[in-house]
Enzyme design. Structure first.
Site, PDB file in Angstrom:
ATOM      1  N   ASP A   1     -59.735  29.456 -31.343  1.00 25.06           N
ATOM      2  CA  ASP A   1     -61.086  29.893 -30.968  1.00 25.06           C
ATOM      3  C   ASP A   1     -61.701  30.993 -31.842  1.00 25.06           C
ATOM      4  O   ASP A   1     -62.895  31.204 -31.806  1.00 25.06           O
ATOM      5  CB  ASP A   1     -61.075  30.420 -29.520  1.00 25.06           C
ATOM      6  CG  ASP A   1     -60.922  29.315 -28.497  1.00 25.06           C
ATOM      7  OD1 ASP A   1     -60.824  28.148 -28.911  1.00 25.06           O
ATOM      8  OD2 ASP A   1     -60.906  29.628 -27.292  1.00 25.06           O
TER       9      ASP A   1
ATOM     10  N   ARG B   1     -79.415   7.152 -33.014  1.00 26.79           N
ATOM     11  CA  ARG B   1     -79.199   7.814 -31.721  1.00 26.79           C
ATOM     12  C   ARG B   1     -79.147   9.327 -31.870  1.00 26.79           C
ATOM     13  O   ARG B   1     -79.121   9.859 -32.986  1.00 26.79           O
ATOM     14  CB  ARG B   1     -77.837   7.381 -31.144  1.00 26.79           C
ATOM     15  CG  ARG B   1     -77.851   6.029 -30.493  1.00 26.79           C
ATOM     16  CD  ARG B   1     -76.442   5.664 -30.087  1.00 26.79           C
ATOM     17  NE  ARG B   1     -76.404   4.443 -29.320  1.00 26.79           N
ATOM     18  CZ  ARG B   1     -75.317   3.709 -29.133  1.00 26.79           C
ATOM     19  NH1 ARG B   1     -74.168   4.073 -29.667  1.00 26.79           N
ATOM     20  NH2 ARG B   1     -75.362   2.617 -28.421  1.00 26.79           N
TER      21      ARG B   1
HETATM   22  O1  F6P Z   1     -57.608  28.959 -26.390  1.00 25.01           O
HETATM   23  C1  F6P Z   1     -57.764  27.741 -26.975  1.00 25.01           C
HETATM   24  C2  F6P Z   1     -58.391  26.735 -26.032  1.00 25.01           C
HETATM   25  O2  F6P Z   1     -58.254  25.479 -26.629  1.00 25.01           O
HETATM   26  C3  F6P Z   1     -59.846  26.996 -25.683  1.00 25.01           C
HETATM   27  O3  F6P Z   1     -60.747  26.591 -26.675  1.00 25.01           O
HETATM   28  C4  F6P Z   1     -60.005  26.223 -24.410  1.00 25.01           C
HETATM   29  O4  F6P Z   1     -61.020  26.786 -23.622  1.00 25.01           O
HETATM   30  C5  F6P Z   1     -58.653  26.356 -23.766  1.00 25.01           C
HETATM   31  O5  F6P Z   1     -57.746  26.705 -24.782  1.00 25.01           O
HETATM   32  C6  F6P Z   1     -58.165  25.107 -23.068  1.00 25.01           C
HETATM   33  O6  F6P Z   1     -56.995  25.405 -22.394  1.00 25.01           O
HETATM   34  P1  F6P Z   1     -55.983  24.322 -21.808  1.00 25.01           P
HETATM   35  O7  F6P Z   1     -55.209  23.740 -22.939  1.00 25.01           O
HETATM   36  O8  F6P Z   1     -55.136  25.085 -20.871  1.00 25.01           O
HETATM   37  O9  F6P Z   1     -56.819  23.249 -21.150  1.00 25.01           O
END
Ligand code: F6P
Length: 320
Positions: A127, A162
């Site tokens: 992120d 689209r």
């Molecule tokens: O922290 C990385 C991340 O992929 C975020 O982008 C996302 O919000 C979250 O983890 C998803 O978490 P999980 O794998 O627990 O669904």
């Protein structure tokens, strides 16, 4: 220090393996014993450890995910869990730990450091949302994965004239969405840090672009904003263009790390062990102004990070 541990925690990220490799090799080369702790802090509570040597980390530098597995461990937030983790450290003579993960994982590292087990944090998350660091391991790989996937979407978007609304990962941080949005030439970008007026910033932009004879559109939306299906419906109704939505999902977290992530992970892993070798703990190793530096964890966690508004403005002006 004679014995250290290494763990990965939170969402996995490409490059975590390269960081583990650097930690293990640096420690072994300097006469230390290294334990890999499985499934993040949970492994520390459960005494799920494996001794690693220089060969244990062969052939992992190019692999996504993490050979030590990962978890978000709620039990570690309780004093009881924390005490069990400390017992595990005492049992194996672990004097310091390298924690590869996000800000949540750093909080655990801070708490453990305060209880006498010096920890060093390394930023690992796709992120790029770690407030103290300009860069997090896994971000570049993820960005390129998104770009590749949306380029593929563009082929079909164009063929069918689209609009596509694409949801990109990043709950609190729009860096992936903003940067990939620029890289794929999105017509509009919606991120949590910048309040968007959907009518003005999405609908009107599409209408304006339609007047210039453009017939296909890509709209990038951050996970933290969400609502891509509803937005697709609105665009179809108000702009008269057939619209689909897609959530790219966890495919964004996988894959072989890019050169940037492998090099960064190697540098940070090395740096972290060098700190522990000097008996220094309670620090995070971060990238600041293109340099690798370290901060006190508490200080690092209280920092703030601003979204790049200039980049947002550039996207706005050139993607018409
Ligand atoms: O922290 C990385 C991340 O992929 C975020 O982008 C996302 O919000 C979250 O983890 C998803 O978490 P999980 O794998 O627990 O669904």
């Amino acid at each position: 220090m004679k014995t250290i541990g290494v763990l990965t925690s939170g969402g996995d990220a490409p490059g975590m393996n390269a960081a583990i490799r650097a930690v293990v090799r640096t420690a072994c080369e300097n006469g230390m014993k290294v334990y890999g702790i499985n499934r993040g802090y949970q492994g520390l509570i459960d005494d799920d450890l494996v001794e690693l040597n220089i060969r244990s980390v062969s052939d992992i530098i190019h692999r996504g995910g993490t050979m030590l597995y990962s978890a978000r461990c709620l039990a570690f937030k309780e004093e009881e869990g924390m005490q069990k983790a400390i017992e595990t450290c005492k049992k194996h003579g672990i004097e310091g730990i390298v924690v590869i993960g996000g800000d949540g994982s750093f909080r655990g590292a801070r708490d453990l450091s305060l209880r006498g087990i010096p920890c060093i944090g390394i930023p690992g998350t796709i992120d790029n949302d770690i407030v103290s660091s300009d860069y997090t391991i896994g971000y570049d790989t993820c960005l390129n994965t998104i770009m590749d996937m949306v380029d593929r979407i563009r082929d079909t978007v164009e063929s069918h004239s689209r609009c596509f609304v694409v949801e990109v990962m990043g709950n609190r941080c729009g860096d992936l969405t903003l940067n990939s949005g620029i890289a794929v030439g999105a017509t509009a970008i919606v991120i949590p840090e910048i309040q968007s007026d959907i009518e003005k910033h999405v609908i009107e932009r599409i209408r304006r672009t339609q007047k210039t004879d453009k017939k296909h559109f890509i709209i990038m939306v951050a996970e933290g904003v969400g609502g891509v299906a509803d937005l697709a419906k609105k665009i179809q109704e108000e702009c008269g263009v057939e619209t689909r939505s897609t959530v790219l999902g966890h495919v964004q977290r996988g894959g072989s790390p890019t050169a940037r992530d492998r090099v960064m992970a190697s540098q940070m892993g090395y740096y972290a062990v060098k700190l522990l070798m000097q008996g220094i703990g309670n620090r995070v190793v971060v990238m600041k102004d293109d340099k690798i530096v370290d901060y006190d964890i508490y200080e690092a966690l209280t920092m703030t990070k601003e979204v790049d508004t200039t980049l947002y403005q550039i996207a706005h002006e050139i993607s018409i």
